[in-house]
Design an enzyme around this catalytic site. Structure first.
Site, PDB file in Angstrom:
ATOM      1  N   ARG A   1       1.118  -1.448  -0.085  1.00 43.79           N
ATOM      2  CA  ARG A   1       0.080   0.135  -0.322  1.00 43.79           C
ATOM      3  C   ARG A   1       0.721   1.074  -0.203  1.00 43.79           C
ATOM      4  O   ARG A   1       0.433   2.370  -0.329  1.00 43.79           O
ATOM      5  CB  ARG A   1      -1.390   0.164   0.889  1.00 43.79           C
ATOM      6  CG  ARG A   1      -2.002  -1.153   1.011  1.00 43.79           C
ATOM      7  CD  ARG A   1      -2.926  -1.237   1.539  1.00 43.79           C
ATOM      8  NE  ARG A   1      -4.346  -1.892   1.691  1.00 43.79           N
ATOM      9  CZ  ARG A   1      -3.747  -3.188   2.852  1.00 43.79           C
ATOM     10  NH1 ARG A   1      -2.973  -3.138   3.521  1.00 43.79           N
ATOM     11  NH2 ARG A   1      -4.941  -4.100   2.883  1.00 43.79           N
TER      12      ARG A   1
ATOM     13  N   LYS B   1       3.274  11.579 -10.713  1.00 37.25           N
ATOM     14  CA  LYS B   1       2.053  10.729 -11.001  1.00 37.25           C
ATOM     15  C   LYS B   1       2.228  10.097 -12.128  1.00 37.25           C
ATOM     16  O   LYS B   1       3.375   9.584 -12.488  1.00 37.25           O
ATOM     17  CB  LYS B   1       1.806  11.330 -12.210  1.00 37.25           C
ATOM     18  CG  LYS B   1       0.574  12.436 -11.613  1.00 37.25           C
ATOM     19  CD  LYS B   1       0.190  13.419 -13.171  1.00 37.25           C
ATOM     20  CE  LYS B   1      -0.587  13.111 -14.502  1.00 37.25           C
ATOM     21  NZ  LYS B   1      -1.003  13.609 -15.441  1.00 37.25           N
TER      22      LYS B   1
ATOM     23  N   GLU C   1       8.510  19.734 -24.810  1.00 36.01           N
ATOM     24  CA  GLU C   1       8.105  19.288 -22.530  1.00 36.01           C
ATOM     25  C   GLU C   1       8.430  20.748 -22.053  1.00 36.01           C
ATOM     26  O   GLU C   1       8.250  21.425 -21.425  1.00 36.01           O
ATOM     27  CB  GLU C   1       8.226  18.275 -21.684  1.00 36.01           C
ATOM     28  CG  GLU C   1       7.891  16.812 -21.973  1.00 36.01           C
ATOM     29  CD  GLU C   1       6.167  17.056 -21.746  1.00 36.01           C
ATOM     30  OE1 GLU C   1       5.630  18.049 -21.023  1.00 36.01           O
ATOM     31  OE2 GLU C   1       5.353  16.477 -21.990  1.00 36.01           O
TER      32      GLU C   1
ATOM     33  N   LYS D   1       6.339  23.717 -12.041  1.00 38.28           N
ATOM     34  CA  LYS D   1       6.027  22.396 -11.627  1.00 38.28           C
ATOM     35  C   LYS D   1       5.348  21.894 -10.310  1.00 38.28           C
ATOM     36  O   LYS D   1       4.137  21.892 -10.302  1.00 38.28           O
ATOM     37  CB  LYS D   1       6.461  21.451 -12.325  1.00 38.28           C
ATOM     38  CG  LYS D   1       5.111  19.530 -12.469  1.00 38.28           C
ATOM     39  CD  LYS D   1       6.133  18.533 -13.319  1.00 38.28           C
ATOM     40  CE  LYS D   1       5.056  17.814 -13.375  1.00 38.28           C
ATOM     41  NZ  LYS D   1       4.586  16.434 -14.216  1.00 38.28           N
TER      42      LYS D   1
ATOM     43  N   GLU E   1      -4.635  16.926  -9.509  1.00 38.73           N
ATOM     44  CA  GLU E   1      -5.281  17.208 -10.665  1.00 38.73           C
ATOM     45  C   GLU E   1      -6.546  17.516 -10.614  1.00 38.73           C
ATOM     46  O   GLU E   1      -7.195  17.131 -11.844  1.00 38.73           O
ATOM     47  CB  GLU E   1      -4.749  16.856 -12.030  1.00 38.73           C
ATOM     48  CG  GLU E   1      -4.270  16.693 -12.907  1.00 38.73           C
ATOM     49  CD  GLU E   1      -4.059  15.826 -14.126  1.00 38.73           C
ATOM     50  OE1 GLU E   1      -3.994  16.307 -15.048  1.00 38.73           O
ATOM     51  OE2 GLU E   1      -3.163  15.181 -14.134  1.00 38.73           O
TER      52      GLU E   1
ATOM     53  N   ARG F   1      -3.205  22.281 -11.994  1.00 42.64           N
ATOM     54  CA  ARG F   1      -2.487  20.742 -12.875  1.00 42.64           C
ATOM     55  C   ARG F   1      -3.180  20.939 -13.966  1.00 42.64           C
ATOM     56  O   ARG F   1      -1.961  20.309 -14.739  1.00 42.64           O
ATOM     57  CB  ARG F   1      -2.390  20.339 -11.633  1.00 42.64           C
ATOM     58  CG  ARG F   1      -1.619  18.772 -12.212  1.00 42.64           C
ATOM     59  CD  ARG F   1      -0.683  18.325 -11.261  1.00 42.64           C
ATOM     60  NE  ARG F   1      -0.175  17.463 -11.181  1.00 42.64           N
ATOM     61  CZ  ARG F   1       0.751  16.348 -10.533  1.00 42.64           C
ATOM     62  NH1 ARG F   1       0.125  15.733  -9.254  1.00 42.64           N
ATOM     63  NH2 ARG F   1       1.794  15.542 -10.415  1.00 42.64           N
TER      64      ARG F   1
ATOM     65  N   ASN G   1      -1.129  19.789 -19.238  1.00 45.78           N
ATOM     66  CA  ASN G   1      -1.461  18.879 -20.163  1.00 45.78           C
ATOM     67  C   ASN G   1      -2.530  19.431 -21.591  1.00 45.78           C
ATOM     68  O   ASN G   1      -2.249  18.938 -22.616  1.00 45.78           O
ATOM     69  CB  ASN G   1      -3.217  18.312 -19.728  1.00 45.78           C
ATOM     70  CG  ASN G   1      -2.801  16.934 -18.752  1.00 45.78           C
ATOM     71  OD1 ASN G   1      -1.873  16.387 -18.823  1.00 45.78           O
ATOM     72  ND2 ASN G   1      -3.700  17.329 -17.934  1.00 45.78           N
TER      73      ASN G   1
ATOM     74  N   HIS H   1      -1.486  17.730 -24.738  1.00 43.17           N
ATOM     75  CA  HIS H   1      -1.293  16.054 -24.639  1.00 43.17           C
ATOM     76  C   HIS H   1      -3.048  15.458 -25.093  1.00 43.17           C
ATOM     77  O   HIS H   1      -2.564  13.881 -25.213  1.00 43.17           O
ATOM     78  CB  HIS H   1      -1.113  15.776 -22.782  1.00 43.17           C
ATOM     79  CG  HIS H   1       0.095  16.147 -22.236  1.00 43.17           C
ATOM     80  ND1 HIS H   1       0.459  16.965 -22.532  1.00 43.17           N
ATOM     81  CD2 HIS H   1       1.449  15.063 -21.647  1.00 43.17           C
ATOM     82  CE1 HIS H   1       2.006  16.849 -22.052  1.00 43.17           C
ATOM     83  NE2 HIS H   1       2.414  16.209 -21.898  1.00 43.17           N
TER      84      HIS H   1
ATOM     85  N   HIS I   1      -1.431  12.663 -26.763  1.00 42.72           N
ATOM     86  CA  HIS I   1      -1.929  10.569 -26.440  1.00 42.72           C
ATOM     87  C   HIS I   1      -2.552  10.385 -27.020  1.00 42.72           C
ATOM     88  O   HIS I   1      -2.596   9.243 -28.027  1.00 42.72           O
ATOM     89  CB  HIS I   1      -2.567  11.129 -24.562  1.00 42.72           C
ATOM     90  CG  HIS I   1      -1.929  11.371 -23.604  1.00 42.72           C
ATOM     91  ND1 HIS I   1      -2.393  11.324 -23.117  1.00 42.72           N
ATOM     92  CD2 HIS I   1       0.105  11.506 -23.829  1.00 42.72           C
ATOM     93  CE1 HIS I   1      -1.136  11.831 -21.780  1.00 42.72           C
ATOM     94  NE2 HIS I   1      -0.674  11.155 -21.965  1.00 42.72           N
TER      95      HIS I   1
ATOM     96  N   HIS J   1       7.048  10.447 -27.354  1.00 44.71           N
ATOM     97  CA  HIS J   1       5.839  10.552 -26.281  1.00 44.71           C
ATOM     98  C   HIS J   1       6.256  12.269 -26.761  1.00 44.71           C
ATOM     99  O   HIS J   1       4.816  13.315 -26.889  1.00 44.71           O
ATOM    100  CB  HIS J   1       5.804  10.575 -24.764  1.00 44.71           C
ATOM    101  CG  HIS J   1       5.531  11.486 -23.780  1.00 44.71           C
ATOM    102  ND1 HIS J   1       3.887  11.533 -24.144  1.00 44.71           N
ATOM    103  CD2 HIS J   1       5.170  12.595 -23.401  1.00 44.71           C
ATOM    104  CE1 HIS J   1       3.169  12.716 -23.507  1.00 44.71           C
ATOM    105  NE2 HIS J   1       4.195  13.033 -22.171  1.00 44.71           N
TER     106      HIS J   1
END
Length: 379
Positions: free
Chosen positions: A132, A154, A196, A238, A248, A252, A256, A259, A263, A281
């Site tokens: 966990r 993330k 990026e 960031k 997010e 935040r 993206n 993205h 994506h 990417h």
């Protein structure tokens, strides 16, 4: 020789604060300060070095020596996965968990993620799930991971249906960014990382875009000072947004930018696993940012000049800015419907009012997106 005078530190706040240390030689065990710094973040006696087949032969021995210098009684193991985005799967994630089990890793163990974004995402997710949640120390070795995926917690793996669909928020215990690892980075991967870097200027700071235009040549030649400055500034952007919005829910999401398109392109191409022509990417995000800027213009949010300037900077960094041939606009829109940034109200994009001024726009009509994609394909 000590490099201490060149180190930069960026503090990330929030419920689980940590430091990002940036500079050359940080993975070397010779400067005593490196081992001392790492000793402070290693809470237990077990550590798993997770890496891939490209990075492990270059740096795993160095990292193991650093870990032993930091804590001589450490019980260490290595897990090395095949390199490539196409390997960021539930099956490889299970292998990483098996390696933790074989190590006998207890709840105070540390997963040391040595590599780019794929390793960082997958190993971080394994750390989030083992018992966990155990500590993860990120040692990014690509520019993309240094400025983006290693910062913020993330973690995820991909499914055939889409990218990063299974994951968890799990902030690292520390990020140690050795800029000398960029010297072994292939040119294409360096350029992907620069996409990026450009993104941060596009969404947060028009002045930073100007700085990038002025220092493009130095960045492409991996100048240490220029690279450290760019990485630190991106991490500061960031860190600020992550501290304000760790899960997010709002601000935040601006990270993206590009993205949603990117994506979709990656998923439709099979995560660069379908051949040499597929975009990686960073390349997909570069195209996605240009498409997002053009969509902003189509919706009347921004002038066309900003999109042209953005395209010119990305082109200067050797990045693609046009939609790859053979991609169907309808198939891309279908991918976007499954994107985590979509919701019941329709397609949701991070768009801009111009450089340094991004915002989230929900309920974007699909026919407008189709038109932007068709124009990008036809040009």
């Amino acid at each position: 020789m000590s490099h201490a005078h060149t180190y930069r530190t960026v503090e990330v706040g929030g419920d689980a604060p940590y430091a990002i240390t940036i500079g050359p030689g940080l993975l070397d065990s010779a400067p005593v300060g490196n081992a001392v710094r790492l000793a402070h973040v290693l809470r237990g006696r077990h550590a798993l070095i997770a890496s891939d087949s490209h990075v492990a032969p270059l740096y795993a021995d160095r990292v193991e020596a650093l870990l032993r210098a930091a804590k001589p009684q450490m019980v260490l193991a290595r897990w090395v996965m095949p390199a490539g985005e196409q390997e960021k799967t539930l099956a490889r994630f299970a292998e990483c968990l098996d390696a933790l089990a074989a190590l006998g890793a207890t709840r105070d163990a540390t997963v040391v993620a040595l590599g780019g974004g794929v390793v960082g995402d997958l190993a971080g997710f394994a750390a989030a799930c083992w018992m966990r949640g155990v500590d993860c120390v990120q040692l990014p070795t690509t520019l993309l991971s240094m400025v983006d995926s290693a910062v913020g917690g993330k973690t995820a793996v991909d499914l055939p249906q889409g990218k990063n669909l299974v994951g968890a928020f799990h902030p690292p215990r520390a990020v140690i960014t050795d800029t000398t690892t960029l010297r072994t980075l292939p040119d294409r991967e360096l350029r992907a990382g620069l996409a990026e870097v450009v993104k941060y200027g596009a969404i947060f700071d028009a002045d930073f875009l100007g700085w990038l235009e002025a220092h493009a040549a130095a960045l492409l030649t991996r100048d240490d000072a220029a690279m450290a400055e760019a990485i630190a500034r991106c991490c500061e952007f960031k860190a600020d947004v992550v501290a304000r919005d760790p899960y997010e829910h709002g601000h935040r999401a601006l990270l993206n930018f590009g993205h949603t398109f990117g994506h979709a392109i990656e998923a439709e191409q099979g995560y660069a696993g379908s051949g040499r022509d597929a975009l990686n990417h960073g390349e997909a995000v570069a195209v996605g940012m240009v498409l997002a800027a053009r969509l902003s213009t189509a919706l009347g949010l921004a002038s066309a000049g900003g999109a042209t300037r953005l395209e010119a900077l990305l082109d200067r960094f050797g990045l693609p800015t046009a939609l790859p041939a053979g991609l169907d606009a309808g198939a891309l829109v279908a991918r976007m419907r499954l994107d985590k940034k979509a919701n019941a109200d329709g397609l949701r994009f991070v768009l801009w009012d111009g450089a340094g001024a991004a915002r989230v726009v929900a309920g974007v009509a699909e026919n407008v997106v189709h038109a932007v994609l068709r124009a990008a394909r036809d040009n």
